[in-house]
Design a protein around this motif. Structure first.
Motif, PDB file in Angstrom:
ATOM      1  N   VAL A  19       0.830  -1.212   0.000  1.00 13.16           N
ATOM      2  CA  VAL A  19       0.000   0.000   0.000  1.00 13.16           C
ATOM      3  C   VAL A  19       0.860   1.254   0.000  1.00 13.16           C
ATOM      4  N   ILE A  20       2.135   1.143   0.370  1.00 13.80           N
ATOM      5  CA  ILE A  20       2.990   2.341   0.378  1.00 13.80           C
ATOM      6  C   ILE A  20       3.692   2.537  -0.968  1.00 13.80           C
ATOM      7  N   GLU A  21       3.289   1.748  -1.957  1.00 18.56           N
ATOM      8  CA  GLU A  21       3.979   1.786  -3.254  1.00 18.56           C
ATOM      9  C   GLU A  21       3.972   3.174  -3.890  1.00 18.56           C
ATOM     10  N   VAL A  22       2.877   3.893  -3.743  1.00 22.64           N
ATOM     11  CA  VAL A  22       2.750   5.178  -4.439  1.00 22.64           C
ATOM     12  C   VAL A  22       2.433   6.294  -3.466  1.00 22.64           C
ATOM     13  N   GLY A  23       3.140   7.384  -3.581  1.00 23.29           N
ATOM     14  CA  GLY A  23       2.692   8.652  -3.015  1.00 23.29           C
ATOM     15  C   GLY A  23       3.050   8.973  -1.576  1.00 23.29           C
ATOM     16  N   VAL A  24       3.556   8.031  -0.813  1.00 17.60           N
ATOM     17  CA  VAL A  24       3.883   8.337   0.578  1.00 17.60           C
ATOM     18  C   VAL A  24       5.270   8.980   0.619  1.00 17.60           C
ATOM     19  N   ASP A  25       5.353  10.131   1.272  1.00 19.89           N
ATOM     20  CA  ASP A  25       6.571  10.929   1.199  1.00 19.89           C
ATOM     21  C   ASP A  25       7.079  11.250   2.602  1.00 19.89           C
ATOM     22  N   VAL A  26       8.114  10.544   3.050  1.00 24.01           N
ATOM     23  CA  VAL A  26       8.710  10.778   4.369  1.00 24.01           C
ATOM     24  C   VAL A  26      10.209  11.003   4.171  1.00 24.01           C
ATOM     25  N   PRO A  27      10.656  12.263   4.130  1.00 26.02           N
ATOM     26  CA  PRO A  27      12.058  12.559   3.808  1.00 26.02           C
ATOM     27  C   PRO A  27      13.082  11.868   4.709  1.00 26.02           C
ATOM     28  N   ASN A  28      12.710  11.598   5.992  1.00 28.96           N
ATOM     29  CA  ASN A  28      13.668  10.986   6.907  1.00 28.96           C
ATOM     30  C   ASN A  28      13.775   9.464   6.736  1.00 28.96           C
ATOM     31  N   ALA A  29      12.874   8.877   5.946  1.00 27.18           N
ATOM     32  CA  ALA A  29      12.925   7.420   5.710  1.00 27.18           C
ATOM     33  C   ALA A  29      13.983   7.146   4.649  1.00 27.18           C
ATOM     34  N   THR A  30      15.044   6.467   5.028  1.00 24.44           N
ATOM     35  CA  THR A  30      16.183   6.279   4.108  1.00 24.44           C
ATOM     36  C   THR A  30      16.493   4.814   3.808  1.00 24.44           C
ATOM     37  N   ILE A  31      15.713   3.892   4.393  1.00 22.10           N
ATOM     38  CA  ILE A  31      15.986   2.465   4.138  1.00 22.10           C
ATOM     39  C   ILE A  31      14.706   1.768   3.690  1.00 22.10           C
ATOM     40  N   MET A  32      14.814   1.042   2.586  1.00 19.44           N
ATOM     41  CA  MET A  32      13.701   0.243   2.068  1.00 19.44           C
ATOM     42  C   MET A  32      14.191  -1.192   1.956  1.00 19.44           C
ATOM     43  N   VAL A  33      13.568  -2.091   2.714  1.00 18.14           N
ATOM     44  CA  VAL A  33      13.889  -3.522   2.584  1.00 18.14           C
ATOM     45  C   VAL A  33      12.667  -4.184   1.953  1.00 18.14           C
ATOM     46  N   VAL A  34      12.860  -4.916   0.851  1.00 26.18           N
ATOM     47  CA  VAL A  34      11.732  -5.596   0.202  1.00 26.18           C
ATOM     48  C   VAL A  34      11.923  -7.105   0.343  1.00 26.18           C
ATOM     49  N   GLU A  35      11.045  -7.725   1.116  1.00 28.93           N
ATOM     50  CA  GLU A  35      11.071  -9.187   1.293  1.00 28.93           C
ATOM     51  C   GLU A  35      10.457  -9.847   0.054  1.00 28.93           C
ATOM     52  N   HIS A  36      10.956 -11.011  -0.306  1.00 30.67           N
ATOM     53  CA  HIS A  36      10.452 -11.753  -1.473  1.00 30.67           C
ATOM     54  C   HIS A  36      10.428 -10.854  -2.717  1.00 30.67           C
ATOM     55  N   ALA A  37      11.535 -10.150  -2.933  1.00 37.27           N
ATOM     56  CA  ALA A  37      11.607  -9.192  -4.049  1.00 37.27           C
ATOM     57  C   ALA A  37      11.443  -9.884  -5.399  1.00 37.27           C
ATOM     58  N   GLU A  38      11.678 -11.189  -5.439  1.00 35.71           N
ATOM     59  CA  GLU A  38      11.554 -11.922  -6.713  1.00 35.71           C
ATOM     60  C   GLU A  38      10.105 -11.965  -7.193  1.00 35.71           C
ATOM     61  N   ARG A  39       9.157 -11.671  -6.312  1.00 35.46           N
ATOM     62  CA  ARG A  39       7.745 -11.719  -6.703  1.00 35.46           C
ATOM     63  C   ARG A  39       7.274 -10.459  -7.437  1.00 35.46           C
ATOM     64  N   PHE A  40       8.087  -9.410  -7.398  1.00 32.76           N
ATOM     65  CA  PHE A  40       7.652  -8.124  -7.950  1.00 32.76           C
ATOM     66  C   PHE A  40       8.178  -7.886  -9.360  1.00 32.76           C
ATOM     67  N   GLY A  41       7.424  -7.111 -10.122  1.00 30.66           N
ATOM     68  CA  GLY A  41       7.904  -6.639 -11.417  1.00 30.66           C
ATOM     69  C   GLY A  41       8.856  -5.468 -11.199  1.00 30.66           C
ATOM     70  N   LEU A  42       9.624  -5.149 -12.221  1.00 29.09           N
ATOM     71  CA  LEU A  42      10.593  -4.052 -12.118  1.00 29.09           C
ATOM     72  C   LEU A  42       9.929  -2.723 -11.786  1.00 29.09           C
ATOM     73  N   THR A  43       8.822  -2.437 -12.456  1.00 31.69           N
ATOM     74  CA  THR A  43       8.174  -1.141 -12.250  1.00 31.69           C
ATOM     75  C   THR A  43       7.716  -1.005 -10.802  1.00 31.69           C
ATOM     76  N   GLN A  44       7.162  -2.084 -10.247  1.00 32.37           N
ATOM     77  CA  GLN A  44       6.686  -2.027  -8.862  1.00 32.37           C
ATOM     78  C   GLN A  44       7.857  -1.874  -7.885  1.00 32.37           C
ATOM     79  N   LEU A  45       8.950  -2.590  -8.154  1.00 30.97           N
ATOM     80  CA  LEU A  45      10.136  -2.449  -7.294  1.00 30.97           C
ATOM     81  C   LEU A  45      10.657  -1.014  -7.333  1.00 30.97           C
ATOM     82  N   HIS A  46      10.631  -0.426  -8.535  1.00 34.27           N
ATOM     83  CA  HIS A  46      11.114   0.950  -8.686  1.00 34.27           C
ATOM     84  C   HIS A  46      10.207   1.929  -7.934  1.00 34.27           C
ATOM     85  N   GLN A  47       8.900   1.679  -7.965  1.00 33.44           N
ATOM     86  CA  GLN A  47       7.956   2.515  -7.223  1.00 33.44           C
ATOM     87  C   GLN A  47       8.222   2.410  -5.724  1.00 33.44           C
TER      88      GLN A  47
END
Length: 520
Positions: free
Chosen positions: A371-399
């Motif tokens: 649900v946080i894929e689009v539009g959530v903007d928190v400047p202090n958030a600097t780390i993104m960990v994606v579990e099971h990243a193999e399940r996602f398409g490139l565009t979604q990972l980039h988002q």
């Protein structure tokens, strides 16, 4: 026996110019090929026909838009626009300035604007939309911004509300989750023009929403909306200007096909001071090490997202994965930190409360589904960990990656792959680690996934392609496009004698698509 009864659908001069075999011969050889060469020629002819009629739809749509007058002339750029730009805590990029000029040139015209704004994640589309809406308000009209989800609509509303309230512009929010009284107050404000800017979800297009004088419609993440939804919002006013925005970069191949009728603006520059996000992917065996890194960064004051996939078919089990992991992480890996949980089944107020707490720093690590894929903007958030990243398409990972790197701090995106990865999954993860360029990623994603999912013909009121493929047959597509656009330029009503076969075939097979065409 029936061969002689097959009528040509394309003018003879195009058949000759493109060295195509007759349609009757193509139909015969696709079923009973005389030889390999004739089979190829038959395929070529049938593919050309499909692409030609799709491009004819787009050409007619563009011609219709170009011929429409009676739009609104937004000639004034008022003091509030200038004041807002002067007070911005950052300098607009050259790309933003260029795009704003392109949009304002459209708005000054008597023809309704029909423009697509493409920008990579974090390139600053929101401020462009804000200035565009303010121009409409300064000219005495209302502006509406439609977003695909409540969380994104709420995010937009809060941003606009904070920036515009102190300059006398009233922004309201209309979403499905509001109470009856709250909703009625907003509806009254919209109908009386007490509201200048209306932000909402598809709630904006419901029958009981009456705008006082809607002059501008902005549709965010436009690929999430179908043609009919866009048409309904447009019908709320007489010829409003329309700006559609997307943070999903569209490969040029598809852009010229799906959006061939729109004027396109591109934000191809990032705000100054942004550092490229460091992206790496690791196998699941490295999970403990990755979480140690997250702990170290959070101890220094950073905030982090940990995202679990949400696949529709297995929504319950995936939701369980996020919820279970949240409980485990709270009692083990991150027991000394403040954690939050966010998922699609939460009520709107709950989501808003969690996001507000994360933005305020009261939550240090946010465990979330997409649900946080689009539009959530928190400047202090600097780390993104994606579990099971193999399940996602490139565009979604980039988002997802685009949720970090929103400020001037160094940001990281770590993708965790599980199990024996397929060659395609490995390529996706390698590609993510190699580039931050969304347009480059979109081209590769298109190659990997094919056009089906990316193209979404039904969304755009375009015909389904049964034989042709817009990527594989790009050379044929370009030729078909050139012929279709030239034909419409010379004979927009398809009324010349040599067009009769084309006209009959088009009306018989594409009439319903054409009725939707201008809103695509």
């Amino acid at each position: 026996m029936y061969k002689e009864q097959v009528d040509e659908t394309i003018p003879q001069n195009i058949i000759n110019r493109q060295k195509l075999i007759p349609l009757s011969s193509a139909l015969e050889n696709i079923h009973f090929p005389a030889n390999g060469e004739m089979l190829e020629k038959a395929k070529n002819r049938l593919k050309f026909d499909e692409l030609f009629f799709m491009e004819l739809l787009i050409a007619l749509r563009r011609n219709y838009n170009a011929g429409t007058s009676g739009g609104i002339r937004f000639e004034k750029v008022g003091d509030r626009v200038r004041s807002l730009v002067e007070k911005l805590p950052f300098e607009l990029t050259d790309a933003q300035k260029k795009v704003i000029h392109e949009i304002h040139d459209d708005m000054k015209s008597s023809k309704p604007m029909n423009r697509l704004l493409q920008g990579d994640v974090g390139s600053g589309k929101t401020i462009v939309a804000l200035i565009t809406m303010l121009i409409a308000v300064e000219n005495g009209y209302q502006a509406a911004l439609m977003a695909p989800t409540e969380i994104l609509a709420e995010q937009h509303f809060l941003t606009l509300h904070q920036m515009l309230d102190n300059i006398g512009v009233k922004t309201v929010l209309l979403v499905g989750a509001q109470s009856k009284n709250e909703r009625q107050t907003v509806l009254d404000d919209i109908a009386s023009q007490n509201a200048d800017i209306i932000v909402g979800t598809h709630a904006l297009i419901q029958e009981n929403v009456d705008f006082h004088n809607l002059g501008l419609v902005i549709i965010d993440e436009q690929h999430r909306f179908g043609v009919m939804q866009r048409a309904k919002l447009r019908e709320k006013s007489l010829n409003p200007d329309v700006l559609v925005m997307t943070a999903t970069p569209i490969p040029r191949t598809l852009s010229m096909t799906v959006y061939g009728d729109l004027d396109v603006s591109v934000l191809d520059e990032m705000p100054t001071g942004r550092k490229p996000i460091i992206t790496q992917w690791r196998p699941s065996q490295s999970r403990a090490k990755i979480y140690r890194f997250v702990r170290e960064q959070v101890a220094k004051g950073a905030q982090a997202y940990i995202v679990f996939p949400l696949v529709e078919e297995t929504e319950k089990s995936d939701l369980k994965a996020a919820s279970d992991s949240y409980e485990k992480m709270k009692s083990s890996y991150f027991s000394e930190y403040k954690l939050g949980l966010l998922h699609g089944r939460m009520k709107s107020e709950e989501k808003e409360s969690v996001m507000a707490a994360f933005k305020a720093g009261d939550i240090q690590i946010l465990i979330s589904t997409t649900v946080i894929e689009v539009g959530v903007d928190v400047p202090n958030a600097t780390i993104m960990v994606v579990e099971h990243a193999e399940r996602f398409g490139l565009t979604q990972l980039h988002q997802l990656r685009g949720r970090v790197g929103r400020g001037d701090l160094q940001s990281y995106c770590i993708l965790i792959g599980y199990g024996n990865l397929s060659a395609e999954a490995r390529k996706r993860l390698d590609t993510m680690a190699a580039t931050n360029d969304g347009f480059k990623l979109a081209e590769i994603d298109l190659e990997l996934r094919g056009p089906g999912e990316f193209f979404g013909t039904k969304q755009h009121g375009l015909p389904d392609l049964r034989i042709a493929d817009v990527v594989r047959d790009i050379h044929l597509l370009r030729r078909a496009r050139k012929e279709a656009f030239t034909l419409v330029e010379n004979d927009p009503r398809l009324s010349q004698e040599e067009m009769l076969g084309t006209r009959h075939y088009f009306l018989r097979n594409y009439r319903d698509k054409y009725d939707l065409a201008w809103v695509g």
